[in-house]
Design a protein around this motif. Structure first.
Motif, mmCIF file in Angstrom:
data_model
loop_
_atom_site.group_PDB
_atom_site.id
_atom_site.type_symbol
_atom_site.label_atom_id
_atom_site.label_comp_id
_atom_site.label_asym_id
_atom_site.label_seq_id
_atom_site.Cartn_x
_atom_site.Cartn_y
_atom_site.Cartn_z
ATOM 1 N N GLU A 181 -40.718 -43.352 70.690
ATOM 2 C CA GLU A 181 -40.522 -42.627 69.439
ATOM 3 C C GLU A 181 -41.465 -41.435 69.339
ATOM 4 N N LEU B 257 -40.206 -38.541 71.618
ATOM 5 C CA LEU B 257 -39.025 -37.877 71.069
ATOM 6 C C LEU B 257 -39.398 -36.992 69.883
ATOM 7 N N ALA C 209 -32.374 -38.707 76.226
ATOM 8 C CA ALA C 209 -33.163 -39.924 76.420
ATOM 9 C C ALA C 209 -32.452 -40.820 77.432
ATOM 10 N N GLN D 184 -34.105 -46.718 74.710
ATOM 11 C CA GLN D 184 -34.481 -45.589 73.858
ATOM 12 C C GLN D 184 -33.697 -45.580 72.541
ATOM 13 N N VAL E 36 -34.279 -43.085 69.361
ATOM 14 C CA VAL E 36 -33.343 -41.972 69.189
ATOM 15 C C VAL E 36 -32.727 -42.001 67.792
ATOM 16 N N ALA F 262 -33.555 -38.875 65.478
ATOM 17 C CA ALA F 262 -32.386 -38.014 65.259
ATOM 18 C C ALA F 262 -32.086 -37.862 63.767
ATOM 19 N N PHE G 94 -29.287 -34.524 70.317
ATOM 20 C CA PHE G 94 -29.817 -35.586 71.167
ATOM 21 C C PHE G 94 -28.686 -36.170 72.014
ATOM 22 N N ILE H 188 -28.125 -39.795 74.634
ATOM 23 C CA ILE H 188 -28.713 -41.018 75.169
ATOM 24 C C ILE H 188 -27.781 -41.596 76.219
ATOM 25 N N VAL I 182 -25.846 -36.936 67.832
ATOM 26 C CA VAL I 182 -26.159 -37.692 69.052
ATOM 27 C C VAL I 182 -24.921 -37.855 69.925
#
Length: 339
Positions: free
Chosen positions: A79, A82, A95, A100, A104, A108, A116, A118, A128
């Motif tokens: 965390e 990020l 990530a 993660q 995230v 986010a 972002f 992942i 995301v």
């Protein structure tokens, strides 16, 4: 105005416009400040994280855009890393790894204007992108190759952290083995239950050796940096290993039967490129054989280990999986494995 003067003025204007276009393109490229946050094991794990690094490096080479990255040493740093990236204006931030997800999701929400991505988990937020892979399909293919290469009818699997995702690799592999030889034995070991299981090559080697001692002559790993020990043990014992995520054939040429490629490099490159081209999309995508998200590696390092019959068999299986004629069971659908 004479023709010479007209031509000179035209060329001057053209040069100025070209310079302006270059400046605009450079400014657009400079607007993107991409970053990668690796999972435990780090960028040089020769596997999962390194695939992400490869994708970022390719983007840098193709577009001349630098990226920042960070290797966490413990879970508490996820965390924090990020948030530090986001505060410094890094965008997009990719990530790597399912672990993660909580970080995230939290960060986010704090930075809704930052993009972002992942890998290996879904985070359902408007900023995301979640990228998943059909690892069971690629594992099925290398399972077929393992069974065809085996002389004992016994093969092995060494996983990293004992989680459903890694059992998904194991289950796909087992199905591929059984498709070739229904009475084959498949030994299976997991390295551990914490993040340390991704970076313990000594234990990986010990697990592989125990499987070789039981008669296995091909062992596939899905264990991140731990798998380096698996491949070393195979080479030392005169047996065959199978790599994962990145192309690991070159680590021990002639001793690595193949590698199950999980194209995390493409996922990272695409995320960076989409952001650069103002073509970003959120939501989730699932990449399998059809999408080029998983594959198997054939190069000069293993060419002599894979004969034409083996190539033909896995190519046929690949096409049947893509067409839907063959369906590889996904362990994560019901946490069970047929057979």
């Amino acid at each position: 105005m004479s023709e010479d003067i007209y031509v000179k003025k035209f060329l001057t204007i053209g040069t100025a416009l070209a310079g302006l276009a270059f400046s605009i393109a450079s400014a657009q490229a400079a607007d993107i400040k991409p970053a990668v946050l690796y999972d435990l094991g780090g960028r040089n794990d020769e596997s999962f994280n390194q695939a992400a690094f490869t994708g970022a490096e390719k983007f840098k080479a193709d577009y001349g855009v630098e990226f920042r990255d960070f290797e966490i040493q413990n879970d508490a740093q996820r965390e924090q890393a990020l948030r530090n990236f986001a505060k410094r204006g890094m965008n997009p931030i990719v990530a790597i790894g399912f672990s993660q997800a909580n970080a995230v999701e939290k960060v986010a929400k704090e930075f809704p204007d930052t993009q972002f991505a992942i890998v290996d988990m879904v985070v359902d937020l408007p900023n995301v992108r979640s990228i998943l892979f059909k690892e069971h399909e690629g594992s099925y293919i290398v399972g077929m190759l393992a069974a065809m290469a085996s002389e004992t009818g016994k093969v092995g699997f060494v996983g990293g952290m004992d989680i459903p995702l890694i059992r998904k690799f194991a289950c796909g592999y087992k199905q591929g083995v059984m498709a070739v030889q229904s009475d084959a034995e498949v030994f299976e070991n997991m390295t551990g239950t914490t993040g340390a299981a991704w970076n313990d090559p000594v234990k990986g080697g010990e697990l592989a050796k125990s499987q070789f001692d039981r008669g296995a002559d091909v062992v596939y790993h899905a264990a991140g940096g731990t798998g380096i020990g698996v491949l070393q043990a195979a080479a030392d014992a005169g047996k065959l290993g199978i790599g994962v995520d990145s192309n690991q054939n070159g680590l021990h040429p002639g001793s690595v039967l193949t590698s199950m490629l999980k194209r995390v490099d493409i996922a990272v490159f695409q995320a960076f490129e989409d952001a650069k081209n103002d073509n970003w999309s959120s939501g989730f995508e699932v990449l399998g054989l059809q999408e080029g998200g998983v594959d198997w590696a054939l190069d000069a390092n293993n060419a002599e280990l894979v004969n034409d019959e083996m190539k033909a068999a896995v190519e046929e299986a690949t096409q049947k999986i893509i067409s839907g004629e063959v369906v590889v069971h996904d362990y994560m659908a019901d946490e069970s494995c047929p057979g």
